[in-house]
Design an enzyme around this catalytic site. Structure first.
Site, PDB file in Angstrom:
ATOM      1  N   HIS A  39       4.238 -85.948 -27.648  1.00  0.00           N
ATOM      2  CA  HIS A  39       3.339 -85.455 -26.598  1.00  0.00           C
ATOM      3  C   HIS A  39       3.484 -86.299 -25.322  1.00  0.00           C
ATOM      4  O   HIS A  39       3.749 -85.773 -24.243  1.00  0.00           O
ATOM      5  CB  HIS A  39       1.893 -85.500 -27.110  1.00  0.00           C
ATOM      6  N   GLU A  40       3.338 -87.593 -25.473  1.00  0.00           N
ATOM      7  CA  GLU A  40       3.427 -88.464 -24.291  1.00  0.00           C
ATOM      8  C   GLU A  40       4.825 -88.428 -23.690  1.00  0.00           C
ATOM      9  O   GLU A  40       4.997 -88.480 -22.479  1.00  0.00           O
ATOM     10  CB  GLU A  40       3.025 -89.902 -24.638  1.00  0.00           C
ATOM     11  N   HIS A  99       5.090 -85.503 -21.399  1.00  0.00           N
ATOM     12  CA  HIS A  99       4.564 -85.828 -20.063  1.00  0.00           C
ATOM     13  C   HIS A  99       5.595 -86.664 -19.298  1.00  0.00           C
ATOM     14  O   HIS A  99       5.815 -86.482 -18.105  1.00  0.00           O
ATOM     15  CB  HIS A  99       3.285 -86.664 -20.170  1.00  0.00           C
ATOM     16  N   HIS A 115       8.282 -84.673 -17.737  1.00  0.00           N
ATOM     17  CA  HIS A 115       7.766 -84.000 -16.544  1.00  0.00           C
ATOM     18  C   HIS A 115       7.858 -84.945 -15.339  1.00  0.00           C
ATOM     19  O   HIS A 115       8.213 -84.550 -14.239  1.00  0.00           O
ATOM     20  CB  HIS A 115       6.303 -83.602 -16.812  1.00  0.00           C
TER      21      HIS A 115
END
Ligand SMILES: [Zn+2]
Length: 677
Positions: free
Chosen positions: A466-467, A470, A473
């Site tokens: 998940h991290e 990010h 991105h």
């Protein structure tokens, strides 16, 4: 200043090792002075306002300040101490003042407005046009267009709202702290695991009491509801939990709720919006309350049959096991847990040996390489704020620098809990140079010991993905302006890149690349992968209904004129009508302790949890249609979404990627609520 301050020298990578705590405040004060000078140059100029001399100049004013404050606040989260915490208390209001000075500068606003009103004749690129809208709205949403009397009214409304929210939160906290369930007979603990018993014993000891104490804080409350066999005690604790702020005494929050929603409505009207939801949603992907409501209705219609089926199954399971005639809210977690154990027989200890931290890191890097051709090479030149922090140079297939990546994995005394992604330098383009970003992820995974390396729970594995999503991105950002680069997007869009990457953790083709037993080297067996998948969607229908019920309640408070509402409980019962599975509990009220929307920032935003899930499931389905490592699909995702930041409306970006808007079916299929294709 005689001694040189490393924060005020030109630096590329953050000079962590040269910074002393005493450097922060003078550096921030000086950077504010320099930013003020930049802004004065804009306002004092006699030239006619243009996009370049006003909007772009405003965008890059304070760039230095941003870099210094990002170092300071990141350190305050990841490696803090009392001195730094105290400093944060001093620095935060200084920064707020600086921001308010900008927002309330009438000359600056008139210049931005002049450019904005001329927008159509300026021949701006899409990104420039977005930046202009964003800057103009920043002023407008803070009341820059109001007359003096209205401005005063807005200030008073904001002040009252701040103090009501504060009081709301204080009441919830006081309610949480004043209750305890004191148990003195050991047989009342039946069913509870050892850890929960020990914690309860310690709580009792702290209060100089015999026996065991449970309270309304999650680490104490959740295990009790999940495992305690005593139905009467579960009922007692659940009712206490659900009655926070609803006792008709000095801690009652009903009046606060009514005041807050009414003043929010008034504020929205003053700023020219029909309701508070319209005001909030103007800067969200979902755009309007109508769209949020129909989004939730559609999901509800499709998830409800599955939720009802799960509920009836759970009812008959509880009936068979303990002759429960009427399943109540305080039975939910207990019988769900029992049924889950019966069906899956899966626990973390079985999985952990396959998820040694270094293998999982290698895993995310391989996934990023297969999808985006990225290469991660550990480097040792960049300074770090702690020896445990690792740094990686990220390059593309041609060896060009993409980003610098910091990874900080283990808990320390000075680190706050949880996991997050952050940055030390945004990506942007200036003077013909594409400045590459410095991105960091910070986690709290179990430390290795002399006997055992760091073995992650499956939940920690998905957290890392998940991290890292990010982080991608941030790393793959390719825009001009820093304030709309990378993760600077509408907040109901920001979880798409992170949540979509979690999907790879459930895929055999991905897991087989890195999930190998740390002692034997054995690749994770297929039946374990299947169990991970099946248990992940257990009771997803009921969970969906529950999330939707909170979202619907939130919108019921914020998307209509609330002036006629005077009974909080009656209003709430009506909002819950379509999502209710369990019998109503008359002693309980959700709104009076719904901190997300009455204290935190989730007002008219609770829907975004489900919204982001719909996006990520729909996006991932596109990947599965073409193969989860299909380069063309990945490239498209990178080009249309990851690299674009907030340069265009997220709906436009998403449609460019997917060819259509996201539909809820993919989420429902993934959750097993409707048949697979
Ligand atoms: Zn996230």
């Amino acid at each position: 200043m005689t001694e040189r301050n490393p924060l005020l020298e030109k630096f590329d990578t953050a000079p962590f090792m040269k910074i002393k705590t005493g450097h922060y405040k003078p550096a921030i004060e000086e950077a504010i002075r320099r930013a003020q000078q930049d802004i004065e140059q804009i306002t004092a100029s006699s030239a006619a306002p243009t996009f370049e001399n006003t909007v772009e100049a405003l965008e890059f004013a304070g760039e230095e300040l941003d870099r210094i404050t990002s170092i300071f606040f990141n350190i305050n989260s990841a490696e803090t101490n009392e001195e730094i915490q105290k400093l944060a208390q001093e620095i935060s209001p200084v920064l707020t003042d600086f921001k308010n000075d900008i927002i309330q500068d009438p000359v600056l606003f008139q210049k931005v407005k002049a450019v904005y009103e001329n927008k159509d004749s300026l021949n701006l690129s899409i990104e420039q046009s977005t930046l202009l809208d964003k800057k103009y709205k920043m002023f407008k949403r803070n009341g820059a267009n109001l007359d003096a009397g209205q401005k005063q009214e807005l200030r008073e409304l904001d002040k009252k709202l701040a103090s009501l929210s504060l009081n709301f939160g204080e009441n919830v906290l006081a309610e949480t702290n004043r209750y305890e369930l004191h148990i003195t007979r050991e047989e009342d603990l039946e069913g509870l695991p050892k850890g929960a018993r020990t914690a309860a014993k310690m709580l009792a000891k702290e209060k100089n009491k015999e026996g065991w104490i449970f309270n309304l804080h999650y680490p104490s409350y959740i295990p009790f509801m999940k495992y305690a066999k005593s139905r009467a005690l579960r009922k007692e604790l659940a009712i206490a939990f659900g009655a926070k702020g609803f006792h008709g005494d000095e801690l009652d929050n009903r009046e606060n709720v009514l005041q807050i929603v009414k003043l929010r409505h008034k504020k929205a009207n003053l700023l020219g919006y029909p309701t508070y939801a319209h005001f909030k949603l103007e800067e969200r992907m979902a755009e309007t309350p109508e769209k949020v409501n129909s989004f939730m209705e559609e999901l509800l219609e499709k998830a409800k049959p599955a939720a009802e089926k799960e509920f009836h199954e759970l009812e008959s399971f509880a009936q068979d096991l303990d002759q429960i005639d009427r399943l109540e809210k305080w039975d939910a977690a207990y019988y769900s847990e029992k049924l889950k154990q019966k069906l899956f027989d899966l626990d973390d200890e079985q999985l952990k040996p396959y998820f040694e931290l270094n293998n999982v890191i290698k895993g995310v890097f391989i996934v990023a390489e297969k999808l985006y051709g990225l290469n991660f090479q550990q480097v040792f030149e960049a300074e770090t704020y702690h020896p445990e922090v690792q740094t990686y140079l990220v390059t593309d297939e041609e060896g060009k620098e993409i980003a610098l990546f910091y990874a900080d994995f283990h808990p320390r005394e000075g680190k706050r809990g949880g996991a997050w992604m952050t940055s030390y330098k945004s990506q942007y383009r200036q003077k013909g140079k594409n400045e590459r970003p410095h991105i960091s992820i910070v986690c709290n995974f179990t430390k290795p010991t002399d006997e055992e390396p760091s073995l992650l729970t499956f939940n920690e594995v998905t957290t890392l993905f998940h991290e890292f999503g990010h982080a991608l991105h941030g790393m793959l950002a390719d825009t001009i302006y820093p304030s709309i680069s990378g993760t600077n997007v509408f907040w109901d869009f920001v979880e798409l890149p992170s949540q979509v990457l979690e999907n790879w953790c459930y895929e055999k083709d991905a897991l087989k690349l890195f999930a190998t037993h740390y002692e034997t080297g054995e690749v994770i067996p297929d039946d374990l992968i299947q169990k991970i998948k099946d248990s992940a969607t257990f009771h997803e229908g009921m969970a969906t209904l529950r999330q939707l019920s909170f979202g619907i309640l939130d919108m019921s408070w914020h998307s209509k004129d609330p002036s006629g509402i005077d009974d909080v409980k009656a209003h709430e019962e009506k909002a819950f009508e379509t999502t209710q599975l369990y019998p109503e509990v008359k002693e309980n009220c959700m709104s009076t302790s719904f901190s997300h929307i009455f204290q935190g920032g989730y007002a008219a935003g609770y829907y975004s949890y489900k919204w982001a899930e719909v996006l990520d499931a729909d996006a991932f389905e596109f990947f599965t249609e073409n193969g989860i490592f299909d380069r063309e699909t990945a490239n498209k995702f990178r080009k249309t979404i990851l690299s674009q930041g907030g340069t265009e409306h997220p709906l436009t970006l998403y449609k460019r990627f997917r060819g259509k808007e996201a539909a809820p079916e993919a989420l429902l299929r993934r959750a097993g609520l409707i048949p697979k294709k």
